[in-house]
Write a protein that holds these residues in place. Structure first.
Motif, short mmCIF file in Angstrom:
data_model
loop_
_atom_site.label_atom_id
_atom_site.label_comp_id
_atom_site.label_asym_id
_atom_site.label_seq_id
_atom_site.Cartn_x
_atom_site.Cartn_y
_atom_site.Cartn_z
N SER A 13 1.02 -1.46 -0.22
CA SER A 13 0.28 0.27 0.02
C SER A 13 0.59 0.91 0.05
N ASP A 14 1.40 1.25 0.35
CA ASP A 14 3.02 2.43 0.79
C ASP A 14 3.14 2.72 -1.17
N TRP A 15 3.61 1.62 -1.48
CA TRP A 15 3.50 1.74 -2.86
C TRP A 15 3.31 2.13 -3.96
N LEU A 16 1.82 1.35 -3.77
CA LEU A 16 0.13 1.94 -4.17
C LEU A 16 0.37 3.64 -3.93
N SER A 17 0.81 3.99 -3.15
CA SER A 17 0.18 5.72 -2.52
C SER A 17 1.47 6.38 -3.38
N GLU A 18 2.77 5.89 -3.49
CA GLU A 18 3.70 6.84 -4.00
C GLU A 18 3.68 6.47 -5.46
N ALA A 19 2.94 5.79 -6.64
CA ALA A 19 2.52 5.02 -7.48
C ALA A 19 1.71 5.86 -8.07
N SER A 20 0.90 5.97 -6.88
CA SER A 20 -0.49 6.89 -7.71
C SER A 20 -0.06 8.65 -7.85
N GLN A 21 0.74 9.06 -6.88
CA GLN A 21 1.67 10.35 -7.66
C GLN A 21 1.96 10.61 -8.80
N GLN A 22 2.49 9.75 -9.63
CA GLN A 22 3.61 9.21 -10.56
C GLN A 22 2.24 9.09 -12.26
N THR A 23 0.93 9.27 -11.54
CA THR A 23 -0.12 9.04 -12.56
C THR A 23 -0.15 10.33 -13.62
N GLN A 24 -0.02 11.53 -13.15
CA GLN A 24 0.10 13.15 -14.10
C GLN A 24 1.27 13.11 -14.55
N LYS A 25 2.24 12.70 -14.85
CA LYS A 25 2.66 12.10 -15.12
C LYS A 25 2.87 11.35 -16.82
N GLY A 26 1.56 10.61 -16.63
CA GLY A 26 1.48 9.94 -18.55
C GLY A 26 -0.25 10.43 -18.96
N LYS A 27 -0.61 10.05 -19.82
CA LYS A 27 -1.70 10.42 -20.45
C LYS A 27 -2.84 9.94 -21.10
N LEU A 28 -3.67 9.76 -21.34
CA LEU A 28 -4.56 9.18 -21.84
C LEU A 28 -4.15 8.79 -23.44
N PRO A 29 -4.15 7.21 -23.89
CA PRO A 29 -4.47 7.75 -25.11
C PRO A 29 -5.19 7.97 -26.06
N ASN A 30 -5.98 8.52 -26.83
CA ASN A 30 -6.48 9.04 -27.76
C ASN A 30 -6.79 8.92 -29.35
N TYR A 31 -6.38 7.56 -28.89
CA TYR A 31 -7.25 6.52 -31.01
C TYR A 31 -8.18 5.81 -30.51
N ILE A 32 -8.72 5.55 -28.73
CA ILE A 32 -9.57 4.81 -28.61
C ILE A 32 -10.21 5.73 -27.90
N PRO A 33 -11.86 6.08 -28.09
CA PRO A 33 -12.56 7.35 -27.72
C PRO A 33 -12.59 7.23 -25.87
N LEU A 34 -12.72 5.84 -26.07
CA LEU A 34 -13.33 5.44 -24.80
C LEU A 34 -12.63 5.31 -23.31
N LEU A 35 -11.34 4.63 -24.23
CA LEU A 35 -10.49 4.76 -23.37
C LEU A 35 -10.04 6.27 -22.75
N GLN A 36 -10.54 7.43 -22.88
CA GLN A 36 -9.83 8.19 -22.66
C GLN A 36 -11.14 9.45 -21.44
N ASP A 37 -12.27 7.93 -21.32
CA ASP A 37 -12.76 8.05 -20.75
C ASP A 37 -12.71 7.21 -19.13
#
Ligand code: GLN
Length: 302
Positions: A13-37
């Motif tokens: 659970s410690d690693w999970l909270s660290e990992a969740s801080q990293q998510t802003q560095k990523g982007k959702l893919p834009n070529y499959i509309p539903l994955l954007q949601d």
């Protein structure tokens, strides 16, 4: 090496909270509309051992499409149906430094798909699935996987419509090249099959269970599982594979939905899901977690 079952839920659970801080560095893919949601904040993990010890955190009920994580299992099924010799006449097993949907790589290789973990290879293998049309071919793979892994993978029709709603020009160009060079005979059925198998979906526990097929599973040939694991190690994380193989050292496969599956040989599997992706298309938080776990397992006990 330490055992997966030595990992504590506190550590995880410690690693999970660290990992969740990293998510802003990523982007959702834009070529499959539903994955954007997809919800960028969702983060879930399941560790499973071959003795069926399960450690899971986050929303273990949320369903997601496997996308490219189906590729190693497509290979596993076809190896069991047709054998190594035939399959490796159709695809190679070398890593690629180009992206997973690169046409250039295929052209450089004179139309011979470099490996089954990139789109050209998976499209070629999808065309070999038993069945006369995309529905039947997809069902055959789905049934075989469900029978062997205690999963209940299903075809997410909404995701499939979303995949089909925008023309995927890259995949279309790869299919045209494969048709031109005689690798595949039926471009429409092949694309339909590929899109369907990428939309086979399940939750994080099911993904981890699928992983167990590659860890001394009684119903799977050890030789075939080894072939698939080896290709995952060198080709499973796209062009980042070589670099990550050094850090992680476990056979892994990622998908554009944000999932990553890693196999800990002789021990079990680690499945992670978090939608935001890095520039190569690998889930940022999932990679973070896998790297943490790999480091902990490889660290020698004092
Ligand atoms: N359906 C997706 C595609 O071919 C899967 C790719 C992936 O997960 N990397 O574009």
């Amino acid at each position: 090496m330490k055992q997966l079952s030595d990992l504590s839920s506190k550590q995880l659970s410690d690693w999970l909270s660290e990992a969740s801080q990293q998510t802003q560095k990523g982007k959702l893919p834009n070529y499959i509309p539903l994955l954007q949601d997809s919800k960028p904040s969702v983060l879930t993990i399941c560790i499973i051992t071959k003795n069926n010890y399960i450690l899971s955190q986050g929303d273990s009920q949320i369903k997601f499409p496997l996308m490219s994580i189906i590729k190693p299992f497509l290979l596993l099924y076809l190896l069991s149906e047709f054998g190594e010799e035939l399959i490796f006449q159709k695809v190679g097993s070398q890593p690629s430094n180009y992206s997973f949907n690169s046409l250039k790589q295929l052209q450089l290789d004179q139309g011979f798909p470099r490996n089954p973990m990139i789109n050209s290879g998976a499209l070629t293998l999808a065309s070999l699935l038993p069945g006369n049309d995309g529905d039947r071919k997809c069902q055959n793979l789905q049934q075989w996987l469900n029978q062997h892994s205690q999963c209940d993978l299903f075809l997410d029709e909404l995701m499939l419509h979303s995949v089909q709603s925008l023309p995927n020009l890259r995949n279309k160009a790869i299919i045209d090249e494969l048709t031109k060079t005689g690798q595949i005979n039926d471009p429409d059925i092949t694309l339909d099959t590929y899109n369907k198998i990428c939309c086979l979906s399940g939750n994080i526990i099911e993904l981890a269970r699928l992983g167990l097929l590659l860890v001394n599973s009684p119903n799977i040939s050890t030789k075939n599982a080894t072939i698939v694991r080896n290709i995952m190690t060198t080709c499973g994380l796209y062009e980042a594979s070589e670099n990550l193989a050094k850090h992680i050292g476990f056979p892994s496969k990622s998908g554009v939905s944000g999932a990553i599956l890693s196999i800990v040989p002789e021990q079990g599997a680690i499945a992670c899901y978090s939608p935001p992706l890095d520039a190569q298309g690998n889930s940022v938080a999932s990679l973070y977690l896998i790297e943490k776990i790999a480091t902990a397992l490889h660290t020698r006990e004092k």
